[in-house]
Design a protein around this motif. Structure first.
Motif, PDB file in Angstrom:
ATOM      1  N   UNK A 178       0.845  -1.187   0.000  1.00 56.56           N
ATOM      2  CA  UNK A 178       0.000   0.000   0.000  1.00 56.56           C
ATOM      3  C   UNK A 178       0.885   1.245   0.000  1.00 56.56           C
ATOM      4  N   UNK A 179       0.541   2.185  -0.852  1.00 53.03           N
ATOM      5  CA  UNK A 179       1.281   3.439  -0.982  1.00 53.03           C
ATOM      6  C   UNK A 179       0.458   4.556  -0.331  1.00 53.03           C
ATOM      7  N   UNK A 180       1.063   5.216   0.644  1.00 52.63           N
ATOM      8  CA  UNK A 180       0.420   6.321   1.344  1.00 52.63           C
ATOM      9  C   UNK A 180       1.110   7.630   0.955  1.00 52.63           C
ATOM     10  N   UNK A 181       0.341   8.688   0.795  1.00 53.24           N
ATOM     11  CA  UNK A 181       0.917  10.013   0.569  1.00 53.24           C
ATOM     12  C   UNK A 181       0.362  10.958   1.623  1.00 53.24           C
ATOM     13  N   UNK A 182       1.274  11.652   2.298  1.00 49.22           N
ATOM     14  CA  UNK A 182       0.901  12.572   3.373  1.00 49.22           C
ATOM     15  C   UNK A 182       0.681  13.961   2.778  1.00 49.22           C
ATOM     16  N   UNK A 183      -0.561  14.323   2.604  1.00 48.14           N
ATOM     17  CA  UNK A 183      -0.890  15.616   2.004  1.00 48.14           C
ATOM     18  C   UNK A 183      -0.770  16.750   3.022  1.00 48.14           C
ATOM     19  N   UNK A 184      -1.077  16.444   4.261  1.00 48.46           N
ATOM     20  CA  UNK A 184      -0.941  17.410   5.355  1.00 48.46           C
ATOM     21  C   UNK A 184      -0.829  16.632   6.650  1.00 48.46           C
ATOM     22  N   UNK A 185      -0.738  17.342   7.770  1.00 50.33           N
ATOM     23  CA  UNK A 185      -0.604  16.668   9.061  1.00 50.33           C
ATOM     24  C   UNK A 185      -1.823  15.821   9.389  1.00 50.33           C
ATOM     25  N   UNK A 186      -2.949  16.137   8.776  1.00 54.07           N
ATOM     26  CA  UNK A 186      -4.191  15.425   9.095  1.00 54.07           C
ATOM     27  C   UNK A 186      -4.793  14.669   7.915  1.00 54.07           C
ATOM     28  N   UNK A 187      -4.175  14.765   6.741  1.00 50.85           N
ATOM     29  CA  UNK A 187      -4.746  14.122   5.560  1.00 50.85           C
ATOM     30  C   UNK A 187      -3.729  13.201   4.895  1.00 50.85           C
ATOM     31  N   UNK A 188      -4.050  11.913   4.858  1.00 50.19           N
ATOM     32  CA  UNK A 188      -3.206  10.906   4.222  1.00 50.19           C
ATOM     33  C   UNK A 188      -4.077  10.098   3.265  1.00 50.19           C
ATOM     34  N   UNK A 189      -3.645   9.979   2.021  1.00 49.87           N
ATOM     35  CA  UNK A 189      -4.379   9.181   1.044  1.00 49.87           C
ATOM     36  C   UNK A 189      -3.593   7.906   0.775  1.00 49.87           C
ATOM     37  N   UNK A 190      -4.298   6.855   0.366  1.00 51.49           N
ATOM     38  CA  UNK A 190      -3.627   5.566   0.164  1.00 51.49           C
ATOM     39  C   UNK A 190      -4.100   4.915  -1.120  1.00 51.49           C
ATOM     40  N   UNK A 191      -3.245   4.007  -1.625  1.00 48.60           N
ATOM     41  CA  UNK A 191      -3.534   3.262  -2.851  1.00 48.60           C
ATOM     42  C   UNK A 191      -2.990   1.848  -2.702  1.00 48.60           C
ATOM     43  N   UNK A 192      -3.828   0.853  -2.900  1.00 49.34           N
ATOM     44  CA  UNK A 192      -3.396  -0.542  -2.851  1.00 49.34           C
ATOM     45  C   UNK A 192      -2.776  -0.907  -4.183  1.00 49.34           C
ATOM     46  N   UNK A 193      -1.555  -1.465  -4.155  1.00 49.93           N
ATOM     47  CA  UNK A 193      -0.806  -1.709  -5.387  1.00 49.93           C
ATOM     48  C   UNK A 193      -0.753  -3.170  -5.806  1.00 49.93           C
ATOM     49  N   UNK A 194      -0.335  -4.080  -4.913  1.00 55.64           N
ATOM     50  CA  UNK A 194      -0.101  -5.457  -5.338  1.00 55.64           C
ATOM     51  C   UNK A 194      -0.035  -6.367  -4.129  1.00 55.64           C
ATOM     52  N   UNK A 195      -0.238  -7.655  -4.353  1.00 57.77           N
ATOM     53  CA  UNK A 195      -0.100  -8.635  -3.289  1.00 57.77           C
ATOM     54  C   UNK A 195       1.371  -8.800  -2.924  1.00 57.77           C
ATOM     55  N   UNK A 196       1.626  -9.223  -1.693  1.00 69.73           N
ATOM     56  CA  UNK A 196       3.000  -9.431  -1.246  1.00 69.73           C
ATOM     57  C   UNK A 196       2.996 -10.394  -0.075  1.00 69.73           C
ATOM     58  N   UNK A 197       4.183 -10.720   0.411  1.00 66.52           N
ATOM     59  CA  UNK A 197       4.317 -11.588   1.578  1.00 66.52           C
ATOM     60  C   UNK A 197       5.566 -11.184   2.350  1.00 66.52           C
ATOM     61  N   UNK A 198       5.370 -10.689   3.577  1.00 69.00           N
ATOM     62  CA  UNK A 198       6.469 -10.217   4.416  1.00 69.00           C
ATOM     63  C   UNK A 198       6.333 -10.814   5.808  1.00 69.00           C
ATOM     64  N   UNK A 199       7.460 -10.858   6.529  1.00 68.24           N
ATOM     65  CA  UNK A 199       7.423 -11.183   7.947  1.00 68.24           C
ATOM     66  C   UNK A 199       6.748 -10.022   8.659  1.00 68.24           C
ATOM     67  N   UNK A 200       6.174 -10.263   9.867  1.00 73.42           N
ATOM     68  CA  UNK A 200       5.427  -9.202  10.556  1.00 73.42           C
ATOM     69  C   UNK A 200       6.319  -8.158  11.220  1.00 73.42           C
ATOM     70  N   UNK A 201       5.769  -6.951  11.353  1.00 76.78           N
ATOM     71  CA  UNK A 201       6.394  -5.913  12.149  1.00 76.78           C
ATOM     72  C   UNK A 201       6.168  -6.251  13.625  1.00 76.78           C
ATOM     73  N   UNK A 202       7.251  -6.438  14.379  1.00 77.45           N
ATOM     74  CA  UNK A 202       7.157  -6.811  15.788  1.00 77.45           C
ATOM     75  C   UNK A 202       7.652  -5.672  16.667  1.00 77.45           C
ATOM     76  N   UNK A 203       7.179  -5.641  17.901  1.00 79.66           N
ATOM     77  CA  UNK A 203       7.632  -4.632  18.846  1.00 79.66           C
ATOM     78  C   UNK A 203       8.835  -5.143  19.610  1.00 79.66           C
ATOM     79  N   UNK A 204       9.592  -4.214  20.193  1.00 80.22           N
ATOM     80  CA  UNK A 204      10.749  -4.591  20.979  1.00 80.22           C
ATOM     81  C   UNK A 204      11.964  -4.898  20.136  1.00 80.22           C
ATOM     82  N   UNK A 205      13.030  -5.353  20.803  1.00 76.62           N
ATOM     83  CA  UNK A 205      14.274  -5.722  20.128  1.00 76.62           C
ATOM     84  C   UNK A 205      14.671  -7.126  20.499  1.00 76.62           C
ATOM     85  N   UNK A 206      15.598  -7.691  19.729  1.00 78.02           N
ATOM     86  CA  UNK A 206      16.067  -9.064  19.974  1.00 78.02           C
ATOM     87  C   UNK A 206      17.543  -9.148  19.715  1.00 78.02           C
TER      88      UNK A 206
END
Length: 210
Positions: free
Chosen positions: A182-210
């Motif tokens: 997904x592609x997001x564009x920040x038009x202002x501090x309160x306005x963000x638009x998005x566009x879905x581009x393509x399927x993908x497969x990634x490992x998850x975003x996790x919290x903390x460190x290892x």
């Protein structure tokens, strides 16, 4: 990079270009970045497949790296923030296109090995931090571009806060058991638009460190 590496890189770049529309700058970035440095099993380095790396993580398929890089519209920008450095291949590609790349990696061993990889290629414009990627890198914000190399149901607000107005953020978003770039564009501090581009497969975003 020697001639053989260059030939391998160019052959892979040509195969990518058969599947993904590449700008000349992005094509050259692939031609000038030997993937075998970033892949533990070198004989598979130039296959168009994701590959396992340390820490139970994966280096993305070159096709996915190309799609993410093109979506980011990164050529000529000053500062890029990457969340999820891994072994460093995506950041290395970005370093040929942007002036400075700041990459955050939660796994200490990967952060250390990616620094070695960048040094071996003489990439001085890439900076790596071992930290929770959800925190970003506020001391160098705002960033012209932000790239998440890990999937999340929702982009953390802190990362949007570190994106400059008019900037672009690209992330794998997980919803209903599927992932999409997904592609997001920040038009202002309160306005963000998005566009879905393509399927993908990634490992998850996790919290903390290892």
């Amino acid at each position: 990079m020697d001639n053989l590496e260059r030939i391998k890189c160019q052959k892979m770049a040509d195969e990518i270009a058969d599947n993904v529309a590449l700008s000349l700058g992005v094509y050259e970035a692939f031609c000038n970045t030997p993937r075998e440095i970033f892949v533990p099993v070198g004989r598979y380095a130039y296959d168009l497949l994701a590959q396992p790396i340390d820490g139970s993580q994966w280096i993305s398929s070159p096709l996915t790296v190309a799609k993410m890089t093109m979506a980011l519209e990164v050529e000529g920008v000053d500062k890029v923030l990457e969340i999820g450095c891994g072994s460093g291949y995506q950041a290395a590609i970005l370093s040929h296109l942007a002036h400075r790349v700041f990459s955050v990696e939660r796994i200490a061993s990967l952060a250390a090995s990616s620094r070695v990889n960048f040094e071996s290629l003489g990439l001085r414009g890439v900076h790596v931090r071992h930290d929770d990627g959800r925190s970003g890198w506020s001391s160098f914000a705002p960033f012209d571009r932000v790239l998440l190399s890990c999937a999340t149901p929702e982009v953390p607000k802190r990362l949007f806060d570190q994106l400059a107005q008019g900037g672009i953020l690209v992330a794998p978003i997980e919803s209903n058991g599927a992932q999409n770039i997904v592609k997001f564009k920040k038009l202002s501090a309160t306005e963000i638009v998005s566009e879905v581009l393509d399927e993908c497969l990634f490992v998850p975003l996790l919290s903390g460190t290892a």
